[in-house]
Design an enzyme around this catalytic site. Sequence first.
Site, PDB file in Angstrom:
ATOM      1  N   THR A  41      46.157 -88.834  71.989  1.00  0.00           N
ATOM      2  CA  THR A  41      46.756 -90.489  72.373  1.00  0.00           C
ATOM      3  C   THR A  41      45.525 -90.981  71.387  1.00  0.00           C
ATOM      4  O   THR A  41      44.529 -91.028  71.761  1.00  0.00           O
ATOM      5  CB  THR A  41      46.828 -90.902  74.337  1.00  0.00           C
ATOM      6  OG1 THR A  41      45.862 -90.434  74.886  1.00  0.00           O
ATOM      7  CG2 THR A  41      48.151 -89.780  74.694  1.00  0.00           C
ATOM      8  N   ASP A  42      46.055 -92.709  72.094  1.00  0.00           N
ATOM      9  CA  ASP A  42      44.920 -93.067  71.629  1.00  0.00           C
ATOM     10  C   ASP A  42      44.640 -93.588  72.360  1.00  0.00           C
ATOM     11  O   ASP A  42      43.075 -93.857  71.689  1.00  0.00           O
ATOM     12  CB  ASP A  42      46.412 -94.838  71.469  1.00  0.00           C
ATOM     13  CG  ASP A  42      46.870 -95.388  70.423  1.00  0.00           C
ATOM     14  OD1 ASP A  42      46.707 -93.886  69.620  1.00  0.00           O
ATOM     15  OD2 ASP A  42      47.414 -95.888  70.283  1.00  0.00           O
ATOM     16  N   CYS A  43      44.083 -93.300  73.552  1.00  0.00           N
ATOM     17  CA  CYS A  43      42.933 -93.563  74.421  1.00  0.00           C
ATOM     18  C   CYS A  43      42.159 -91.753  74.839  1.00  0.00           C
ATOM     19  O   CYS A  43      41.120 -91.904  75.237  1.00  0.00           O
ATOM     20  CB  CYS A  43      43.591 -94.432  76.024  1.00  0.00           C
ATOM     21  SG  CYS A  43      44.601 -93.434  76.638  1.00  0.00           S
ATOM     22  N   TYR A  44      43.062 -90.836  74.159  1.00  0.00           N
ATOM     23  CA  TYR A  44      42.443 -89.733  74.335  1.00  0.00           C
ATOM     24  C   TYR A  44      42.862 -89.256  72.797  1.00  0.00           C
ATOM     25  O   TYR A  44      43.241 -88.357  73.021  1.00  0.00           O
ATOM     26  CB  TYR A  44      42.909 -88.867  76.033  1.00  0.00           C
ATOM     27  CG  TYR A  44      42.646 -89.106  77.174  1.00  0.00           C
ATOM     28  CD1 TYR A  44      41.514 -89.012  77.498  1.00  0.00           C
ATOM     29  CD2 TYR A  44      43.865 -90.019  77.837  1.00  0.00           C
ATOM     30  CE1 TYR A  44      41.102 -89.503  78.707  1.00  0.00           C
ATOM     31  CE2 TYR A  44      43.070 -90.851  79.198  1.00  0.00           C
ATOM     32  CZ  TYR A  44      41.763 -90.043  79.834  1.00  0.00           C
ATOM     33  OH  TYR A  44      41.771 -90.808  80.892  1.00  0.00           O
ATOM     34  N   PRO A  45      41.784 -89.312  71.891  1.00  0.00           N
ATOM     35  CA  PRO A  45      42.104 -88.622  70.982  1.00  0.00           C
ATOM     36  C   PRO A  45      42.388 -87.320  70.536  1.00  0.00           C
ATOM     37  O   PRO A  45      42.870 -86.514  69.502  1.00  0.00           O
ATOM     38  CB  PRO A  45      41.514 -89.720  69.613  1.00  0.00           C
ATOM     39  CG  PRO A  45      40.665 -89.720  70.739  1.00  0.00           C
ATOM     40  CD  PRO A  45      41.268 -90.253  71.688  1.00  0.00           C
TER      41      PRO A  45
END
Lengths: 388, 134
Positions: A128-132
């Site tokens: 995800t954007d916060c957990y690439p």
Amino acid sequence: MKRTYEEINAKIQQGDAVVMTAEEAIKLAESKGIEKAAKEVDIVTTGTFGAMCSSGAFINFGHSEPPIRMKRVWLNGVPAYAGIAAVDAYIGATEEREDYGQPYGGAHVIEDLVAGKAVHLRATAAGTDCYPRKDIDTYISLRTVNQAYMYNPRNIYQNYGVATNSSERALFTYMGKLLPHYGNMTYSSAGQLSPLLKDPHLRTIGIGTRIFMGGGIGYVAWEGTQYKTTPRELNGVPVGSARSLALIGDLRGMSPEFVQALSFTGYGISLGIGIGVPIPILDEDIMRTAVLRDDQIFAPVLDYAIQSRGRKPIAEVSYAQLRSGTVELFGKKVQTSSLSSYYKARIIADRLKRMIEEKEFTLTRPVEQLPRERMQRALDVCSEEDVL
Amino acid sequence: MSKKKINLYFRPEQVNEAITYVLVKEYDLKFNILRADVEEKGGRLLLEVEGRPSQISNGIAYLQSIGVGVKELNEYVEKDLSRCTNCGMCVSICPADAIEMDRQTWEVRFDQSKCIACGLCVSSCPPQAMRLKV
Ligand code: SF4
Ligand code: SF4
């Protein structure tokens, strides 16, 4: 005679508390009577070591660089549940490693962690954007993780049915191998040493009670799943499985002596855990139950050849009979085997006694009592309206 | 006199030979049949033989000479004491009374000399403390 938790703890602090294991207290009550025994003894310690399937551990692995929100997690190849926050997971004791020649499951992972071994961690994620990050392959141990604590939804059943098998073929069950034609009988309670049989209505055991857990210290978190108060009683003790506890305790401080992976051929994996509970002798009534003997505690015998939740007991036997090695059933002498270790139960009751004597362990008054009445519900196949 | 446990392996055509009779007659051996299995590919006989040491080795040499496979059985299973919880599950499983519960200490004792090598305790020991040695 009355005693309070505060008085008992003050005595522990002064090094004056009189602590006895349930076996020792039984002997004392036999020679001096309950009244005198209650006056003399402040605390009776109990213990049990057995297979407790409903067990597992929460682990927080810490954040990687770049961070990952783990979606699938494997510990030594065993799937863990990761449907919670980014790097939290729950490893259940009975989860099994797939495609592996020998039994290895969540219980083994927990035992390995407790033994201080390195455990392989693999995790995958969507990114995800916060957990690439999308995957990670690394090793963890109790030294590297943030938190690692057992949370066991159902442990130390108050009593448990004895298993036997009337059928023609051997059955492979969580009660071990049951030989055909009532070839053997297996039971799984420490009887007179078992914690919840020594305070059968849980007067002193409730939420927050500090206990010996796996060699370290743990607490009663909640009523155990399938907690019930309805079974018939004999000598004030339920005949058959009744109350149970949900327990919580830090893996750090536990020892592989009391946390052991078990595997039952044809059934699967379970976790053997050693638990000890101190019983404060608040009055004579609690002493009366704390010194109940194996010949006063009974369990129902169930025929596992009947594959139904409603199977009726075919006999009732005392733990004294079970522990003697043979029980007579329908005129036949049947050999018994225990699944829980009385040897270890003794060690646990004794270890807890010494911890109290050495002021490493004080008693706790329950923050909340557990239910006095509880029925167990069954699962039926119903329509949506039926369940409303 | 000494005692030995031996496993004999027969080919299918040997199954009917009167070898036990020869062992008694010619070599003066006493024996106990601990276990016998006959399958399509032959048979297996687990014997405990008793006799003078020289007679036992002569008997074994005779068996080998007629083509019977002989394997001496010393220790078939072993117990890992660090894993055994002393639960007692194996006690009622063992068909040879080789495993007993000591009712004083509640420790489980394994008597290797009574073991007939069935292997049942191995698969029924929950912490996998009983292991095959061969
Ligand atoms: S079943 Fe295994 S753990 Fe239990 S007593 Fe036998 S050898 Fe020990
Ligand atoms: S292998 Fe195990 S169960 Fe079989 S005879 Fe030997 S000790 Fe008993």
